[in-house]
Design a protein around this motif. Structure first.
Motif, short mmCIF file in Angstrom:
data_model
loop_
_atom_site.label_atom_id
_atom_site.label_comp_id
_atom_site.label_asym_id
_atom_site.label_seq_id
_atom_site.Cartn_x
_atom_site.Cartn_y
_atom_site.Cartn_z
N GLY A 25 43.22 52.29 45.57
CA GLY A 25 42.13 51.81 44.71
C GLY A 25 41.94 52.69 43.46
O GLY A 25 42.79 53.11 42.84
N TYR A 26 40.65 52.89 43.05
CA TYR A 26 40.36 53.62 42.01
C TYR A 26 40.61 54.90 42.42
O TYR A 26 40.27 55.68 43.14
N ARG A 27 41.15 55.86 41.17
CA ARG A 27 41.19 57.33 41.05
C ARG A 27 40.71 57.81 39.97
O ARG A 27 40.85 57.13 38.72
N SER A 28 40.38 59.20 40.06
CA SER A 28 39.72 59.58 38.83
C SER A 28 40.88 60.26 38.09
O SER A 28 41.86 60.72 38.65
N ALA A 29 40.58 60.97 36.91
CA ALA A 29 41.71 61.73 36.10
C ALA A 29 41.80 63.00 36.83
O ALA A 29 42.96 63.62 36.91
N HIS A 73 38.58 38.02 40.72
CA HIS A 73 37.80 39.14 41.11
C HIS A 73 38.23 39.70 42.30
O HIS A 73 39.21 39.20 42.93
N HIS A 74 37.61 40.85 42.89
CA HIS A 74 37.99 41.43 43.97
C HIS A 74 36.98 41.86 45.14
O HIS A 74 35.87 42.14 44.72
N PHE A 75 37.51 41.52 46.57
CA PHE A 75 36.87 42.16 47.57
C PHE A 75 37.46 43.64 47.86
O PHE A 75 38.58 43.51 47.82
N ILE A 76 36.65 44.69 48.08
CA ILE A 76 37.08 46.02 47.94
C ILE A 76 36.76 46.52 49.46
O ILE A 76 35.59 46.72 49.87
N CYS A 77 37.60 46.65 50.32
CA CYS A 77 37.09 47.30 51.50
C CYS A 77 36.82 48.98 51.26
O CYS A 77 37.67 49.63 50.55
N CYS A 126 39.67 51.15 54.03
CA CYS A 126 40.85 51.43 53.75
C CYS A 126 41.16 51.42 52.21
O CYS A 126 42.31 51.83 51.95
N GLY A 127 40.03 50.90 51.64
CA GLY A 127 40.42 50.75 49.95
C GLY A 127 41.10 49.56 49.68
O GLY A 127 41.58 49.24 48.47
N LEU A 128 41.68 48.58 50.53
CA LEU A 128 42.45 47.55 50.37
C LEU A 128 41.56 46.53 49.55
O LEU A 128 40.35 46.48 49.51
N THR A 129 42.25 46.03 48.39
CA THR A 129 41.56 45.09 47.65
C THR A 129 41.99 43.53 47.88
O THR A 129 43.26 43.40 47.64
N LYS A 130 41.22 42.76 48.00
CA LYS A 130 41.71 41.09 48.25
C LYS A 130 41.28 40.61 46.89
O LYS A 130 39.78 40.31 46.59
N TYR A 133 31.96 44.39 47.85
CA TYR A 133 32.35 45.75 48.89
C TYR A 133 32.05 45.44 50.08
O TYR A 133 31.09 44.61 50.64
N GLY A 134 32.79 45.95 50.91
CA GLY A 134 32.59 45.77 52.57
C GLY A 134 33.66 46.01 53.36
O GLY A 134 34.22 47.34 53.05
N LEU A 135 33.81 45.40 54.47
CA LEU A 135 34.95 45.99 55.65
C LEU A 135 35.76 44.82 55.61
O LEU A 135 35.60 43.61 55.88
N CYS A 136 37.12 44.92 55.49
CA CYS A 136 38.37 44.06 55.63
C CYS A 136 38.40 43.70 57.38
O CYS A 136 37.78 44.70 58.25
#
Lengths: 138, 138
Positions: free
Chosen positions: B33-37, B91-95, B98-102, B129-132
């Motif tokens: 998923g998303y990561r910072s600098a 668009h995305h669903f984000i778990c 685990c960070g999975l993006t659907k 946002y939620g749980l896969c």
DNA sequence: TTTACAAATCGAAATGATTACGATAGAATA
DNA sequence: TATTCTATCGTAATCATTTCGATTTGTAAA
């Protein structure tokens, strides 16, 4: 939301009345949309020459904490608007020119009940951006 | 998205291959998923002692510009993830576990054509946002 | 392979938004 | 009015990000 209500909530939470706080609330109540700390500072400086950045940011944080203000981030800065008093869940259209926010009646969540039948949805973020009729016709 | 594809896009746009750039791409391709600098910097420092902040931020900007990365802001910092290769809008669903993006098939925009008839909609942000299923059943 | 040169990187300083701090001023209460 | 916190001021510090001159490196042509 009235200034009086905001001040009352301040006092209920052990904070004091100051003219600056009343003016900050007034500013956001009259602004119909999101405003930056910088914009608030410019406004406050017209009444209070030499007002401290500490005062601006400390009160913005306090008001957000007391849920008198809501915020979002854009281009590395935080934008604030007066909180929506309606307790009901809703989303917003945001004018990118004047910052006006229009509460939306519908929520898009039902669109996905089928597609996410096996998923557990906790929260969602939804915002529309564009131009309000006034800004679009200019 | 493969590292090779990203490098190819770099070259097509007149930029050069460097090991650091390949590794940055690798990092985001493997990240869920998303990561910072800051997180990227920590990762890069394991391979390149003393890597410059300039290199981190310059390449993050470049990759976003080339649409190899996408970003959003949270808590005063920008977060990046690998871009979705499918050219179609979605668009995305984000778990949250685990960070999975659907990727989602539908877009909620049509819901608002009536409500925003007088408004000019430019863009919109929508994420669930939620749980896969896997994480939810555990 | 060597050369040439623009692009990439480094190390460090600058920037912009925000936060923190010691000293002073002010609001609330008796 | 005297007391006691809280709020504000003026300024410095912090954090993420950007910028810059000097140096290194990728790459294409000789």
């Amino acid at each position: 939301m009235q200034v009086d209500e905001g001040i009352a909530i301040l006092k209920e939470n052990g904070h004091k009345y100051t003219d600056k706080r009343a003016d900050i609330l007034t500013y956001f109540i009259h602004a119909k949309g999101y405003r930056s700390a910088k914009a608030l500072l410019a406004y406050m400086e017209t009444s209070y020459t030499g007002i401290s950045l500490d005062t601006i940011y400390r009160n913005l944080r306090l008001f957000e904490q007391l849920e008198l203000l809501e915020s979002r981030e854009k281009n590395g800065e935080k934008l604030f608007k007066i909180a929506c008093k309606s307790g009901t869940h809703h989303h917003h259209f945001i004018c990118e020119s004047c910052g006006l926010t229009k509460p939306l009646q519908k929520c898009p969540l039902p669109v996905y009940t089928e597609e996410l039948a096996d998923y557990h949805v906790n929260t969602h973020a939804f915002e529309l951006y564009g131009l309000c009729p006034t800004c679009h016709n200019r």
